[in-house]
Design an enzyme around this catalytic site. Structure first.
Site, PDB file in Angstrom:
ATOM      1  N   ARG A  51       0.833  -1.208   0.000  1.00  0.00           N
ATOM      2  CA  ARG A  51       0.000   0.000   0.000  1.00  0.00           C
ATOM      3  C   ARG A  51       0.874   1.267   0.000  1.00  0.00           C
ATOM      4  O   ARG A  51       1.880   1.317   0.720  1.00  0.00           O
ATOM      5  CB  ARG A  51      -0.841  -0.028   1.276  1.00  0.00           C
ATOM      6  CG  ARG A  51      -1.959   0.960   1.324  1.00  0.00           C
ATOM      7  CD  ARG A  51      -2.631   0.919   2.673  1.00  0.00           C
ATOM      8  NE  ARG A  51      -2.539   2.224   3.291  1.00  0.00           N
ATOM      9  CZ  ARG A  51      -2.993   2.524   4.496  1.00  0.00           C
ATOM     10  NH1 ARG A  51      -3.568   1.602   5.226  1.00  0.00           N
ATOM     11  NH2 ARG A  51      -2.886   3.722   4.967  1.00  0.00           N
ATOM     12  N   GLU A 132      -0.596   6.280  26.237  1.00  0.00           N
ATOM     13  CA  GLU A 132      -0.879   7.718  26.208  1.00  0.00           C
ATOM     14  C   GLU A 132      -1.638   8.122  24.939  1.00  0.00           C
ATOM     15  O   GLU A 132      -2.553   8.950  24.978  1.00  0.00           O
ATOM     16  CB  GLU A 132       0.431   8.510  26.296  1.00  0.00           C
ATOM     17  CG  GLU A 132       0.267  10.017  26.286  1.00  0.00           C
ATOM     18  CD  GLU A 132      -0.592  10.496  27.453  1.00  0.00           C
ATOM     19  OE1 GLU A 132      -0.187  10.308  28.598  1.00  0.00           O
ATOM     20  OE2 GLU A 132      -1.679  11.059  27.201  1.00  0.00           O
ATOM     21  N   VAL A 135      -5.824   8.194  24.210  1.00  0.00           N
ATOM     22  CA  VAL A 135      -6.805   9.221  24.602  1.00  0.00           C
ATOM     23  C   VAL A 135      -6.260  10.605  24.250  1.00  0.00           C
ATOM     24  O   VAL A 135      -5.155  10.957  24.662  1.00  0.00           O
ATOM     25  CB  VAL A 135      -7.082   9.161  26.125  1.00  0.00           C
ATOM     26  CG1 VAL A 135      -8.166  10.156  26.513  1.00  0.00           C
ATOM     27  CG2 VAL A 135      -7.468   7.752  26.557  1.00  0.00           C
ATOM     28  N   GLU A 193     -12.652   7.544  12.177  1.00  0.00           N
ATOM     29  CA  GLU A 193     -12.211   6.148  12.232  1.00  0.00           C
ATOM     30  C   GLU A 193     -12.620   5.462  10.933  1.00  0.00           C
ATOM     31  O   GLU A 193     -13.494   5.947  10.202  1.00  0.00           O
ATOM     32  CB  GLU A 193     -12.890   5.444  13.409  1.00  0.00           C
ATOM     33  CG  GLU A 193     -12.527   6.000  14.767  1.00  0.00           C
ATOM     34  CD  GLU A 193     -11.061   5.812  15.108  1.00  0.00           C
ATOM     35  OE1 GLU A 193     -10.559   4.689  15.008  1.00  0.00           O
ATOM     36  OE2 GLU A 193     -10.402   6.809  15.456  1.00  0.00           O
ATOM     37  N   LYS A 208     -12.500   6.107  25.291  1.00  0.00           N
ATOM     38  CA  LYS A 208     -11.515   7.011  25.911  1.00  0.00           C
ATOM     39  C   LYS A 208     -11.920   7.392  27.339  1.00  0.00           C
ATOM     40  O   LYS A 208     -11.090   7.381  28.250  1.00  0.00           O
ATOM     41  CB  LYS A 208     -11.357   8.257  25.036  1.00  0.00           C
ATOM     42  CG  LYS A 208     -10.723   7.929  23.671  1.00  0.00           C
ATOM     43  CD  LYS A 208     -10.863   9.097  22.704  1.00  0.00           C
ATOM     44  CE  LYS A 208     -10.216   8.796  21.358  1.00  0.00           C
ATOM     45  NZ  LYS A 208     -10.573   9.770  20.320  1.00  0.00           N
TER      46      LYS A 208
HETATM   47  N1  HSE Z   1     -11.476   9.251  15.303  1.00  0.00           N
HETATM   48  C1  HSE Z   1     -10.815   9.822  16.433  1.00  0.00           C
HETATM   49  C2  HSE Z   1     -11.354  11.235  16.612  1.00  0.00           C
HETATM   50  C3  HSE Z   1      -9.322   9.834  16.203  1.00  0.00           C
HETATM   51  O1  HSE Z   1     -12.070  11.715  15.746  1.00  0.00           O
HETATM   52  O2  HSE Z   1     -11.090  11.859  17.622  1.00  0.00           O
HETATM   53  C4  HSE Z   1      -8.474   9.621  17.379  1.00  0.00           C
HETATM   54  O3  HSE Z   1      -8.906   8.702  18.305  1.00  0.00           O
END
Ligand code: HSE
Length: 432
Positions: A51, A132, A135, A193, A208
C-alpha cells in the site's frame, strides 16, 4: 524492571497514519529519549506491504503476522497501532507481554475492553503497558491522571474526546450544513475512524472516557457500563435553537464519582454555555477538565488525532520504557482495581433542553407545562419559535435540575400528548 540499554529495537505493528508518523519520527530523532540511548525500528507489520505510504518501508524487516513481530528476538519494545479490541491487536499484545516485553499502544478499544486483564498480565511480568496515545492523541491526558494527579483525589473528568464529532458539530453550526455533508468532509480530512459509527455513535469517546475513569478512580475499565449516545441524531434546528438560548451543542464525555462510591461513565450530546471553554473548543480539537479535590480545576486542550501529535504521544511512552520508569498500568496495581459500580439514574441530577414540535392549537403550551409540572419537572426558560416550512410549532424549554429518572418519565408523558407531531428531543445541559 527494564534495564538501561544503549539501543532499543522497536517493532511497530500497524502502519496507518500514526504508524507512518512514528516511523518518520524515529528515523529523524532516534536519540530523542531523555534517558539517553536510541530507538531503532527493528521490524514492521501491517495488513498490506505494498500500500502507498508517506514513509518508505522497503529497508525494514517485514512481518506478515504481528504476533510473530511481537515474539521476535529482534523486538525489545512492541508498539501496537493496529486497532480493534480483539483479533490480531490483542493476540500480539498478549504475546509481547507474555514474553516479558514492554508494550506501547494507541488502541483505546483494546484498553477500554480488556485493560484489566492486560494490566494483570503486564504487572505479573514486570513490564510496562503504556497507552498515552489512546486518549486525546497528542494531548497528555493519560499521564496527567496516572502520574500528575496522584497527590490529589479526582472528583470528575469531562471533556470533548472525539475530534470528528467536534468537527461535525462546529461545521454544521458555522456553515448551516447537514450532518451527512460534514461527516463526508471529516472522512476526507482523515479525522474519522475507518468505521465512522465508532465516532458519530459516541463509541470512540466512550472507549476514551472509560480509560480515564479507570485512571481517575482506580476502578477496572468497564466499557460495557458506559452510557453512550452519539451525535448522529443532532439536527441543525437544535444547534440553532440552542444558540438562541445561549448554548452550543458538544459531544461531552464525562466520568464522576458519587458520594456513595459509584462511578458514572457517559458520553452524550450536551449544551455548554457559549462562553464556556468546552463550547469554545471548535473544529477537531479535544478538550478536557479534570477536577481534583485539592488542586481544583485543570483544563487541557489540543489535537486528539493526526500523525504528528499521536506519534509524539507514542514516542513519549517509548521514552518512558527507555527510562525504566514503571508504575501500575492504571491508578492501582491490577489486583487492587475496584469493580466498577454504576451510579443510579434516580440519583443523577441534571438540567435539560427539551424540543417539541406541536400542533399550533389553543391550550397546547398549557398542556405541556402541566404535564411537566405533574411529573415533577420545573421549567427554567421557554421559547416558542415558528420555523418556516415546519408543519407545527417548535417549542423549546430548559428545565431546572431534576433526577434523570424523573425527567425520563416526564418525557414519556409528553410523548403521549395528542398534540405532539414528533417524538420529543431531549438534550442534557452539561454539568461543567
Ligand atoms: N477518530 C478519532 C477522533 C481519532 O475523531 O477523535 C483519534 O482517536
Amino acid at each position: 524492571m527494564t534495564s538501561p540499554k544503549s539501543e532499543w529495537r522497536v517493532g511497530v505493528a500497524g502502519l496507518g497514519t500514526v504508524g507512518a508518523g512514528l516511523l518518520n519520527f524515529l528515523s529523524e530523532r532516534p536519540g530523542f529519549a531523555p534517558a539517553g540511548g536510541s530507538a531503532r525500528v527493528s521490524g514492521v507489520s501491517a495488513r498490506s506491504r505494498s500500500r502507498p505510504r508517506p514513509f518508505d518501508i522497503s529497508s525494514l524487516p517485514w512481518f506478515d503476522d504481528p504476533v510473530a513481530l511481537a515474539a521476535s528476538d529482534e523486538t525489545d519494545i512492541f508498539v501496537e497501532l493496529i486497532g480493534g479490541s480483539d483479533g490480531p491487536a490483542k493476540a500480539a499484545v498478549e504475546t509481547a507481554l507474555k514474553a516479558g516485553k514492554p508494550v506501547v499502544t494507541a488502541n483505546k478499544a483494546l484498553i477500554a475492553e480488556h485493560g484489566a486483564e492486560l494490566a494483570a498480565l503486564a504487572e505479573s511480568k514486570g513490564v510496562p503497558l503504556l497507552f498515552e496515545a489512546a486518549v486525546m492523541g497528542g494531548t497528555p491526558a493519560v499521564k496527567m491522571l496516572r502520574e500528575a494527579m496522584v497527590g490529589d483525589e479526582v472528583v470528575a473528568v469531562a471533556g470533548i474526546l472525539n475530534g470528528t464529532c467536534n468537527y461535525i458539530l462546529t461545521e454544521m453550526e458555522a456553515g448551516g450544513r447537514s450532518f451527512a455533508d460534514v461527516l463526508a468532509e471529516a472522512q476526507r480530512l482523515g479525522y474519522a475512524e475507518a468505521d465512522p459509527t465508532m465516532d458519530v455513535g459516541g463509541f470512540d469517546a466512550a472507549h476514551k472516557i472509560t480509560i480515564l475513569a479507570a485512571l481517575a478512580f482506580g476502578c477496572a475499565p468497564t466499557f460495557g457500563a458506559a452510557e453512550i449516545e452519539g451525535v448522529d441524531k443532532i439536527e441543525l434546528l437544535d444547534i440553532r435553537l440552542a444558540k438562541d438560548l445561549g448554548y452550543r451543542i458538544k459531544l461531552v464525555a464525562s466520568t464522576a464519582r458519587s458520594d456513595d462510591g459509584g462511578v458514572s461513565v457517559r458520553v452524550h450530546p450536551a449544551l455548554a454555555p457559549l462562553d464556556h471553554p468546552l463550547a469554545r473548543a471548535g473544529g477537531a480539537l479535544n478538550a478536557l477538565f479534570i477536577e481534583g479535590r485539592r488542586i481544583g480545576r485543570i483544563f487541557i486542550q489540543g489535537p486528539g488525532a493526526g500523525a504528528g501529535p499521536t506519534a509524539a504521544a507514542v514516542a513519549a511512552d517509548i521514552a518512558d520504557v527507555m527510562t525504566g520508569a514503571q508504575r501500575p498500568v492504571f491508578q492501582k496495581p491490577a489486583g487492587a482495581l475496584k469493580p466498577f459500580t454504576p451510579v443510579d439514574a434516580a440519583h443523577t441530577l441534571g438540567r435539560a433542553y427539551l424540543r417539541l414540535l406541536v400542533q399550533d392549537v389553543p391550550g397546547v403550551i398549557a398542556s405541556v407545562s402541566e404535564t411537566l409540572a405533574e411529573a415533577g419537572v420545573s421549567i427554567d426558560s421557554f421559547l416558542q419559535k415558528p420555523v418556516e416550512g415546519e408543519a407545527g410549532v417548535p417549542i423549546v424549554l430548559t428545565t431546572h435540575a431534576v433526577a434523570e429518572s424523573v425527567m425520563a418519565e416526564a418525557v414519556r408523558r409528553i410523548a403521549a400528548l395528542p398534540t405532539l407531531l414528533q417524538p420529543p428531543r431531549l438534550i442534557r445541559i452539561a454539568r461543567i
